[in-house]
Design a protein around this motif. Structure first.
Motif, PDB file in Angstrom:
ATOM      1  N   GLU A 148       0.989  -1.179   0.118  1.00 37.29           N
ATOM      2  CA  GLU A 148      -0.048   0.118  -0.076  1.00 37.29           C
ATOM      3  C   GLU A 148       0.880   1.136   0.097  1.00 37.29           C
ATOM      4  O   GLU A 148       0.640   2.262  -0.761  1.00 37.29           O
ATOM      5  N   ASP A 172       1.274   4.233  -2.828  1.00 40.19           N
ATOM      6  CA  ASP A 172       1.115   5.612  -2.695  1.00 40.19           C
ATOM      7  C   ASP A 172       2.449   6.383  -3.385  1.00 40.19           C
ATOM      8  O   ASP A 172       2.080   7.272  -3.886  1.00 40.19           O
ATOM      9  N   LYS A 231      -5.257   1.210  -4.283  1.00 50.40           N
ATOM     10  CA  LYS A 231      -5.199   2.425  -3.306  1.00 50.40           C
ATOM     11  C   LYS A 231      -6.174   3.373  -3.774  1.00 50.40           C
ATOM     12  O   LYS A 231      -6.449   4.044  -2.910  1.00 50.40           O
TER      13      LYS A 231
END
Lengths: 123, 123, 123, 123
Positions: C73, C77, D100
């Motif tokens: 994750e 980003d 995400k």
């Protein structure tokens, strides 16, 4: 467990004053917003890390003299930006550090954190 | 132009000693290789920067009290890891910072760098 | 030694377009200056590093499934801010990466750099 | 609101394969632990940020061609380490990024986050 908050810090004060003169002589104050100083500080922290990125942990404990001198210079850069930022934000660095050690002592009780690198919210 | 290298730094020494005790009580020394401490320091520097990333420069000069307190705590984290790393590498932080100010004074002569944010190799 | 620059990158284009819509719907474009996006990207890179800072290299090669998911994750980003910054600066990310591999091949000739982590200017 | 997860990413696959060959030819795999790659990635992200640290946001939107080229090269470095780390951890970067974006859409509902840079836990 805590350091003594009342200890004066003449070295940090002297650095603050030297940096004020340095910036004033060069008209650099307009560049030294807290936002910019925080960015510059994190860039210097990364330059410090760069010296260690491919080393084993053991090698990082046994730096050759030239490597150690280069590392010390990057550490100085980090401290200088930190002192400069503290000046701009009127933060007492030494007092903030003492307070943080006390908070960490509460977040990481000795019995729960011995020998563990887990974060406080995972103890 | 330089700060006085002879000034003692009792605050930094007190922090060093408090951090030694803190780590010893928790058996954290095995985690505290210079490599790991440099990584942790740069992570804390980024947490400091995070507070500023969406702010304008002007807003960064006018933090609300709670934001300023949060920023001061991140600055403390940076200083603590810096002091701890200096201890592990036997670096005199204050002396290194004074020496770096002198080097910067040579790299950035007043006449050439006034009002400019250019890097020394582009002056 | 080089990747094929002509290969299209529909995944990166789709991410770029999704991020454009995401920002437009929230009126976030004013925050997304290249300066701010670069800061946010480096903050996310540090959050990624945080997962590894106290691990041994071996442990970092053997993450538990939950740790691996958390790491993925943070990697997402980083990629999202990178794609967003590339959009704002009109940079073709995949082409830039291919060009950089070619430059690295020249900076790090096979014979000179085999088994060494030294930087190109120290080979 | 989401990008299409099914879109293939030949460019990322080509970069992954080129980096595998690059490392294999130089016997660099022993250095490329996920821990080390995450550190290197964050160092490159800081080198990217360095280009912007003293610029105003407006100036960061109007880079001169040479500055833009230098920035593109740092962005390439970030992407290359990200692709290499994804390979070592067997993470599908494009799929992680799509997932995400969907998570962010839930954390930042359009109505609550319009025109605000506040973090999701402060909306």
């Amino acid at each position: 467990m805590s350091a003594d908050a009342a200890i004066p810090d003449p070295a940090l004060v002297a650095l603050r004053d030297a940096l004020r003169r340095f910036a004033a002589e060069r008209d650099w104050d307009p560049f030294h917003s807290p936002k910019n100083l925080a960015a510059a500080l994190s860039v210097e922290a990364a330059e410090l890390l760069e010296h260690f990125q491919w080393l084993t942990e053991d090698a990082s404990r046994n730096l050759a003299p030239e490597a150690r001198a280069a590392v010390a210079e990057e550490m100085a850069d980090v401290l200088l930006y930190l002192v400069r930022l503290a000046d701009k934000l009127d933060v007492d660095l030494a007092a903030a550090a003492v307070a943080k050690i006390d908070r960490n002592a509460q977040k990481y009780p000795v019995e729960k954190s011995r020998g563990s690198s887990r974060k406080y919210d995972q103890l």
